[in-house]
Write a protein that holds these residues in place. Structure first.
Motif, mmCIF file in Angstrom:
data_model
loop_
_atom_site.group_PDB
_atom_site.id
_atom_site.type_symbol
_atom_site.label_atom_id
_atom_site.label_comp_id
_atom_site.label_asym_id
_atom_site.label_seq_id
_atom_site.Cartn_x
_atom_site.Cartn_y
_atom_site.Cartn_z
ATOM 1 N N GLU A 134 30.321 -0.487 -78.079
ATOM 2 C CA GLU A 134 30.055 -1.645 -78.033
ATOM 3 C C GLU A 134 31.285 -2.780 -78.488
ATOM 4 O O GLU A 134 31.843 -2.364 -79.703
ATOM 5 C CB GLU A 134 28.775 -1.945 -78.812
ATOM 6 C CG GLU A 134 28.424 -3.456 -78.858
ATOM 7 C CD GLU A 134 27.422 -3.887 -77.681
ATOM 8 O OE1 GLU A 134 27.187 -5.018 -77.634
ATOM 9 O OE2 GLU A 134 27.187 -2.902 -77.173
ATOM 10 N N PHE A 194 35.028 -8.243 -80.629
ATOM 11 C CA PHE A 194 35.575 -8.759 -81.777
ATOM 12 C C PHE A 194 36.397 -9.858 -81.277
ATOM 13 O O PHE A 194 36.474 -10.291 -80.200
ATOM 14 C CB PHE A 194 36.343 -7.673 -82.235
ATOM 15 C CG PHE A 194 37.714 -7.253 -81.528
ATOM 16 C CD1 PHE A 194 38.780 -7.692 -81.503
ATOM 17 C CD2 PHE A 194 37.184 -6.112 -80.627
ATOM 18 C CE1 PHE A 194 40.071 -7.268 -80.542
ATOM 19 C CE2 PHE A 194 38.314 -5.656 -79.732
ATOM 20 C CZ PHE A 194 39.689 -6.277 -79.720
ATOM 21 N N ARG A 225 28.978 -14.165 -88.017
ATOM 22 C CA ARG A 225 28.570 -12.992 -87.069
ATOM 23 C C ARG A 225 28.010 -11.962 -87.589
ATOM 24 O O ARG A 225 27.771 -11.837 -88.785
ATOM 25 C CB ARG A 225 30.113 -12.607 -86.681
ATOM 26 C CG ARG A 225 30.828 -13.435 -85.654
ATOM 27 C CD ARG A 225 32.367 -12.839 -85.490
ATOM 28 N NE ARG A 225 32.414 -11.885 -84.942
ATOM 29 C CZ ARG A 225 32.474 -11.740 -83.573
ATOM 30 N NH1 ARG A 225 32.636 -12.535 -82.753
ATOM 31 N NH2 ARG A 225 32.473 -10.364 -82.863
ATOM 32 N N PRO A 226 26.929 -11.354 -86.893
ATOM 33 C CA PRO A 226 26.405 -10.208 -87.489
ATOM 34 C C PRO A 226 26.831 -9.012 -88.284
ATOM 35 O O PRO A 226 26.329 -8.701 -89.189
ATOM 36 C CB PRO A 226 25.465 -9.615 -86.284
ATOM 37 C CG PRO A 226 25.941 -10.403 -85.108
ATOM 38 C CD PRO A 226 26.883 -11.391 -85.421
ATOM 39 N N ALA A 227 28.113 -8.759 -87.766
ATOM 40 C CA ALA A 227 28.666 -7.712 -88.354
ATOM 41 C C ALA A 227 29.217 -7.722 -89.849
ATOM 42 O O ALA A 227 29.687 -7.098 -90.622
ATOM 43 C CB ALA A 227 29.547 -6.812 -87.647
ATOM 44 N N LYS A 228 29.604 -9.040 -89.945
ATOM 45 C CA LYS A 228 30.350 -9.625 -91.041
ATOM 46 C C LYS A 228 31.425 -8.699 -91.826
ATOM 47 O O LYS A 228 31.201 -8.425 -93.116
ATOM 48 C CB LYS A 228 29.146 -10.051 -92.150
ATOM 49 C CG LYS A 228 27.972 -10.899 -91.898
ATOM 50 C CD LYS A 228 27.321 -11.546 -93.005
ATOM 51 C CE LYS A 228 26.183 -12.405 -92.846
ATOM 52 N NZ LYS A 228 26.271 -13.064 -91.387
ATOM 53 N N LYS A 229 32.213 -8.516 -90.849
ATOM 54 C CA LYS A 229 33.304 -7.917 -91.222
ATOM 55 C C LYS A 229 34.830 -8.364 -90.861
ATOM 56 O O LYS A 229 34.698 -9.014 -89.824
ATOM 57 C CB LYS A 229 33.237 -6.465 -90.511
ATOM 58 C CG LYS A 229 34.447 -5.443 -90.897
ATOM 59 C CD LYS A 229 34.138 -4.174 -90.338
ATOM 60 C CE LYS A 229 35.641 -3.160 -90.570
ATOM 61 N NZ LYS A 229 35.511 -2.025 -89.900
ATOM 62 N N THR A 236 32.555 -7.818 -95.568
ATOM 63 C CA THR A 236 33.219 -6.291 -95.739
ATOM 64 C C THR A 236 34.776 -6.697 -95.269
ATOM 65 O O THR A 236 35.042 -7.063 -94.212
ATOM 66 C CB THR A 236 32.679 -5.068 -95.056
ATOM 67 O OG1 THR A 236 31.315 -5.102 -95.197
ATOM 68 C CG2 THR A 236 33.151 -3.962 -95.213
ATOM 69 N N SER A 281 35.293 -0.459 -81.133
ATOM 70 C CA SER A 281 34.100 -0.985 -81.891
ATOM 71 C C SER A 281 34.206 -1.172 -83.295
ATOM 72 O O SER A 281 33.407 -1.917 -83.876
ATOM 73 C CB SER A 281 32.893 -0.203 -81.466
ATOM 74 O OG SER A 281 33.002 0.979 -81.835
ATOM 75 N N ARG A 282 35.122 -0.551 -83.902
ATOM 76 C CA ARG A 282 35.271 -0.861 -85.448
ATOM 77 C C ARG A 282 35.610 -2.079 -85.869
ATOM 78 O O ARG A 282 35.448 -2.601 -87.085
ATOM 79 C CB ARG A 282 36.149 0.277 -85.924
ATOM 80 C CG ARG A 282 37.677 -0.266 -85.745
ATOM 81 C CD ARG A 282 38.579 0.986 -86.245
ATOM 82 N NE ARG A 282 38.393 1.307 -87.823
ATOM 83 C CZ ARG A 282 38.663 0.304 -88.804
ATOM 84 N NH1 ARG A 282 39.226 -0.902 -88.489
ATOM 85 N NH2 ARG A 282 38.548 0.931 -90.022
ATOM 86 N N ASP A 321 35.405 -6.403 -85.734
ATOM 87 C CA ASP A 321 34.685 -7.616 -85.617
ATOM 88 C C ASP A 321 35.533 -8.867 -85.758
ATOM 89 O O ASP A 321 35.848 -9.409 -84.807
ATOM 90 C CB ASP A 321 33.775 -7.624 -87.056
ATOM 91 C CG ASP A 321 32.912 -8.614 -86.704
ATOM 92 O OD1 ASP A 321 32.403 -9.394 -85.818
ATOM 93 O OD2 ASP A 321 32.435 -9.219 -88.013
#
Ligand SMILES: NC(=O)C1=CN([C@@H]2O[C@H](COP(=O)(O)OP(=O)(O)OC[C@H]3O[C@@H](n4cnc5c(N)ncnc54)[C@H](O)[C@@H]3O)[C@@H](O)[C@H]2O)C=CC1
Ligand SMILES: CC(C)CC(=O)C(=O)O
Ligand SMILES: [Mg+2]
Length: 358
Positions: free
Chosen positions: A133, A136, A188-192, A224, A242-243, A245
């Motif tokens: 997925e 970014f 954003r959902p991943a918050k990175k 993060t 996918s790492r 964001d």
């Protein structure tokens, strides 16, 4: 000079359209076609076209007259195709249009956030076997770095020539773009957030980016934060994209990273961008990530999807989030239906996306 923030009218948007060079006019025509049907009903899209670029320069010697810049400044947003000629063309001094037109617009209109989303849409042909997925966004600083023209040459053209191109990094400039990137990560959902630089070698500029990122991070405890050297980013974009964001980085690194990001997410013909002035003291400018592609110009084969998606970013920036989402959905549906074995004409794609929105 402080500017009064722009306040768009509710019933109309005024667009400055700069088709530019090469495939610029071809893809911009399709973006305008789609924008006209994607805009909210009751909102008129008023366009003024500015013929800036190689043709104008060769005919008149003008690149971006001050009076034209002042006119452009009066619009709600700018849609740009691409500028620049064939690399090495003796009729065009190197960088004349890139620096004198494109970068001048970005600098004078304070486009300090160069926003470049990367997603692998279903149906898009990623060259990666198992990309996972991928969704970014690169927040590239847009007004500083090595692109400011802070350099020069001594004894040019001689065996003893000395050339410099100094990267400019101000605490003010770095902080405002880093802050913007954190705010985007927060939504954003991943918050990175990944800071990308080359702090192991570019120690002075790197220290400013590193310190300010740590300082701003303290205000965003939910995010993060990590760091990666730009050369390693080239590896991870290909092996494990996918790492990522939100990536925040400087002007040059962001330019390079986003061409690779485009390549892994289905090609440069799909990569959209916004040169955003978050303070809205001047119009923001939306354009594909790609350039004028002189190798395919005039053939009607350029993919206009990047320009169309850039028009979607423009709608979103102007506050038309639902319409921007509908435009993106129309592109996704169109991508899923394309036949990879049958290359499309440029206008076919514009027609197909517009038809879905009509
Ligand atoms: N924002 C801008 O106005 C930019 C301008 N440039 C200028 O554009 C000119 C050409 O630069 P290049 O380095 O060749 O980069 P480019 O992005 O124009 O082309 C690189 C490759 O991608 C292909 N390509 C680009 N857009 C495409 C599309 N929509 N559909 C299908 N294929 C596409 C081209 O055919 C070429 O093979 C130069 O003068 C350069 O300075 C380059 C990048 C950005
Ligand atoms: C021609 C450069 C100034 C622009 C570019 O390559 C970019 O913004 O991606
Ligand atoms: Mg580029």
């Amino acid at each position: 000079m402080p500017q009064t923030p722009l306040t768009p009218r509710p019933d109309a948007v005024s667009l400055a359209v700069i088709p530019g060079d090469g495939i610029g006019p071809e893809v911009t025509a399709e973006a305008v076609k789609v924008l006209e049907v994607a805009a909210p009903s009751g909102v008129k899209v008023e366009q003024n076209r500015y013929d800036l670029g190689a043709e104008r320069y060769l005919a008149t010697g003008e690149v971006l007259p001050d009076s034209v810049l002042a006119e452009i400044r009066g619009h709600d947003a700018i849609l740009l195709g691409a500028v620049g000629g064939r690399p090495g063309d003796p009729a065009l001094p190197p960088g004349l249009l890139e620096r004198g037109l494109l970068l001048r617009l970005r600098f004078e209109l304070d486009h300090y956030v160069n926003l470049r989303p990367s997603r692998i849409y279903p149906g898009a042909a990623s060259p990666l076997a198992n990309p996972g997925e991928v969704d970014f966004v690169v927040v590239r600083e847009g007004t500083e770095g090595p692109y400011t023209g802070n350099g020069g040459a001594i004894r040019p053209g001689t065996p003893h020539e000395v050339a410099t191109e100094v990267s400019l990094n101000t605490a003010y400039g770095v902080e405002r773009v880093v802050r913007d990137a954190f705010a985007r990560a927060q939504r954003r959902p991943a918050k990175k957030l990944t800071l990308v630089h080359k702090t192991n070698v570019l120690v002075h500029a790197g220290a400013v980016w590193w310190r300010i990122t740590q300082e701003v991070a303290a205000e965003f405890p939910e995010i993060t934060v990590d760091y990666m050297h730009v050369d390693a980013v080239m590896i991870h974009l290909v092996t494990n994209p996918s790492r990522f964001d939100v990536i925040v980085t400087d002007n040059l690194f962001g330019d390079i990273v986003t061409d690779l990001a485009a390549a892994i997410t289905g090609g440069i013909g799909l990569a959209a961008s916004g040169n955003v002035n978050p303070d809205r003291t001047a119009p923001s400018m939306f354009e594909p990530v790609h350039g004028s592609a002189p190798d395919i110009a005039g053939q009607g084969v350029a993919d206009p999807t990047a320009a169309i998606l850039s028009a979607g970013l423009l709608l979103d920036h102007l506050g038309f989030a639902d319409e921007a989402a509908a435009l993106e959905a129309a592109v996704i549906a169109d991508l899923a239906e394309r036949d990879p074995g049958r290359p499309r004409r440029t206008s076919e794609t514009g027609d197909a996306v517009a038809a879905r929105l009509a």
